[in-house]
Scaffold this motif. Structure first.
Motif, mmCIF file in Angstrom:
data_model
loop_
_atom_site.group_PDB
_atom_site.id
_atom_site.type_symbol
_atom_site.label_atom_id
_atom_site.label_comp_id
_atom_site.label_asym_id
_atom_site.label_seq_id
_atom_site.Cartn_x
_atom_site.Cartn_y
_atom_site.Cartn_z
ATOM 1 N N PRO A 102 5.955 40.238 47.890
ATOM 2 C CA PRO A 102 5.408 38.776 48.172
ATOM 3 C C PRO A 102 3.766 39.065 48.245
ATOM 4 C CG PRO A 102 7.240 39.741 49.876
ATOM 5 C CD PRO A 102 6.964 40.911 48.911
ATOM 6 N N ALA A 103 3.266 40.215 48.462
ATOM 7 C CA ALA A 103 2.035 40.287 48.637
ATOM 8 C C ALA A 103 1.327 39.850 47.113
ATOM 9 C CB ALA A 103 1.309 41.619 49.154
ATOM 10 N N LEU A 104 1.981 40.406 46.025
ATOM 11 C CA LEU A 104 1.754 40.083 44.674
ATOM 12 C C LEU A 104 1.623 38.618 44.483
ATOM 13 C CD1 LEU A 104 0.614 40.813 41.742
ATOM 14 C CD2 LEU A 104 3.295 41.038 41.337
ATOM 15 N N ILE A 105 2.805 38.031 44.751
ATOM 16 C CA ILE A 105 2.832 36.593 44.649
ATOM 17 C C ILE A 105 1.750 35.855 45.141
ATOM 18 C CG2 ILE A 105 5.148 36.616 43.486
ATOM 19 C CD1 ILE A 105 6.246 35.766 45.997
ATOM 20 N N LYS A 106 1.317 36.196 46.609
ATOM 21 C CA LYS A 106 0.562 35.455 47.337
ATOM 22 C C LYS A 106 -0.766 35.653 46.645
ATOM 23 C CE LYS A 106 -1.205 35.182 52.224
ATOM 24 N NZ LYS A 106 -0.991 35.624 53.292
ATOM 25 N N LYS A 107 -1.039 36.732 46.104
ATOM 26 C CA LYS A 107 -2.429 36.778 45.321
ATOM 27 C C LYS A 107 -2.621 35.962 43.985
ATOM 28 C CE LYS A 107 -3.331 41.563 46.706
ATOM 29 N NZ LYS A 107 -3.369 43.090 46.192
ATOM 30 N N ILE A 108 -1.250 35.931 43.311
ATOM 31 C CA ILE A 108 -1.413 35.072 42.066
ATOM 32 C C ILE A 108 -1.896 33.663 42.502
ATOM 33 C CG2 ILE A 108 0.077 34.137 40.302
ATOM 34 C CD1 ILE A 108 1.466 36.899 40.150
ATOM 35 N N LYS A 109 -0.974 32.944 43.591
ATOM 36 C CA LYS A 109 -1.005 31.803 43.950
ATOM 37 C C LYS A 109 -2.495 31.538 44.440
ATOM 38 C CE LYS A 109 0.738 27.745 45.712
ATOM 39 N NZ LYS A 109 1.776 26.823 46.194
ATOM 40 N N ALA A 110 -3.224 32.443 45.263
ATOM 41 C CA ALA A 110 -4.304 32.260 45.776
ATOM 42 C C ALA A 110 -5.290 32.184 44.685
ATOM 43 C CB ALA A 110 -4.930 33.392 46.762
ATOM 44 N N ALA A 111 -5.171 33.116 43.737
ATOM 45 C CA ALA A 111 -6.286 33.000 42.521
ATOM 46 C C ALA A 111 -6.095 31.741 41.797
ATOM 47 C CB ALA A 111 -5.864 34.239 41.455
ATOM 48 N N ALA A 112 -4.771 31.280 41.581
ATOM 49 C CA ALA A 112 -4.627 29.919 40.837
ATOM 50 C C ALA A 112 -5.208 28.799 41.674
ATOM 51 C CB ALA A 112 -3.132 29.751 40.685
ATOM 52 N N GLN A 113 -5.206 28.959 42.816
ATOM 53 C CA GLN A 113 -5.859 27.686 43.754
ATOM 54 C C GLN A 113 -7.352 27.706 43.686
ATOM 55 O OE1 GLN A 113 -3.949 28.553 47.818
ATOM 56 N NE2 GLN A 113 -2.559 26.969 47.487
ATOM 57 N N GLU A 114 -7.754 29.012 43.458
ATOM 58 C CA GLU A 114 -9.383 29.087 43.314
ATOM 59 C C GLU A 114 -9.803 28.991 41.818
ATOM 60 O OE1 GLU A 114 -10.367 32.900 44.948
ATOM 61 O OE2 GLU A 114 -9.969 32.102 47.025
ATOM 62 N N SER A 115 -8.898 28.541 41.003
ATOM 63 C CA SER A 115 -8.902 28.524 39.467
ATOM 64 C C SER A 115 -9.469 29.762 38.706
ATOM 65 C CB SER A 115 -9.914 27.126 39.057
ATOM 66 O OG SER A 115 -9.104 26.084 39.689
ATOM 67 N N LYS A 116 -8.916 30.981 39.382
ATOM 68 C CA LYS A 116 -9.499 32.083 38.521
ATOM 69 C C LYS A 116 -8.291 32.360 37.608
ATOM 70 C CE LYS A 116 -12.154 33.749 42.618
ATOM 71 N NZ LYS A 116 -12.256 34.590 43.713
ATOM 72 N N MET A 117 -8.235 31.725 36.250
ATOM 73 C CA MET A 117 -7.415 32.291 35.455
ATOM 74 C C MET A 117 -7.247 33.650 34.967
ATOM 75 S SD MET A 117 -4.927 31.077 33.246
ATOM 76 C CE MET A 117 -5.055 29.228 33.142
ATOM 77 N N SER A 118 -8.189 34.387 34.713
ATOM 78 C CA SER A 118 -8.468 35.731 34.099
ATOM 79 C C SER A 118 -7.950 36.501 35.253
ATOM 80 C CB SER A 118 -9.805 36.174 34.062
ATOM 81 O OG SER A 118 -10.739 35.955 35.165
ATOM 82 N N GLU A 119 -7.926 36.268 36.625
ATOM 83 C CA GLU A 119 -7.528 36.989 37.705
ATOM 84 C C GLU A 119 -5.726 36.848 37.894
ATOM 85 O OE1 GLU A 119 -7.045 39.711 41.157
ATOM 86 O OE2 GLU A 119 -8.720 39.200 39.491
ATOM 87 N N VAL A 120 -5.557 35.670 37.487
ATOM 88 C CA VAL A 120 -4.041 35.353 37.562
ATOM 89 C C VAL A 120 -3.252 36.209 36.522
ATOM 90 C CG1 VAL A 120 -2.396 33.632 36.936
ATOM 91 C CG2 VAL A 120 -4.228 32.991 38.420
ATOM 92 N N LYS A 121 -3.949 36.222 35.132
ATOM 93 C CA LYS A 121 -3.388 37.082 34.103
ATOM 94 C C LYS A 121 -3.542 38.441 34.301
ATOM 95 C CE LYS A 121 -4.326 33.639 30.336
ATOM 96 N NZ LYS A 121 -5.050 33.656 28.942
#
Length: 122
Positions: A60-79
């Motif tokens: 769950p920590a990973l998916i929380k990080k993915i969603k947080a990065a997406a909300q901040e528009s950090k595409m490279s971090e999401v990838k």
């Protein structure tokens, strides 16, 4: 009493079925070589999608990080976070406030055969 127009006024009497018959052209035999090659390659692409799904389900920590990065528009971090799960194929990511679409792309540049897309609502 009202008089009615003749029936041919509403439905023309000159209507007749078309007298010509249509000939269906002979089509060449289906070539399935590319289809077969794609089917042989797709399991490795699906395996990457499966790896991501299994890892995300257990973290769950990973998916929380993915969603947080997406909300901040950090595409490279999401990838980067998605690839950190052990995915071995190239990926393409698209997201909106409602869902994320992750496309797993077979790494062979010469034979762009298959993509596996996950549309996940979040």
């Amino acid at each position: 009493m009202k008089s009615f127009a003749p029936l041919s006024y509403y439905w023309p009497s000159y209507y007749m079925p078309h007298p010509y018959t249509y000939r269906v052209p002979n089509l060449p035999e289906a070539n399935i070589a590319t289809f077969q090659q794609s089917l042989k390659v797709i399991p490795s692409t699906m395996q990457s999608a499966t790896i991501f799904i299994q890892r995300a389900n257990t973290s769950p920590a990973l998916i929380k990080k993915i969603k947080a990065a997406a909300q901040e528009s950090k595409m490279s971090e999401v990838k980067r976070l998605i690839l950190s799960t052990g995915v071995k194929t190239k990926i393409d990511v698209f997201y909106t406030p409602d869902y994320i679409k992750i496309t797993f792309i077979h790494p062979d540049n010469q034979f762009d055969c298959c993509h596996v897309s996950l549309n996940i609502r979040w």
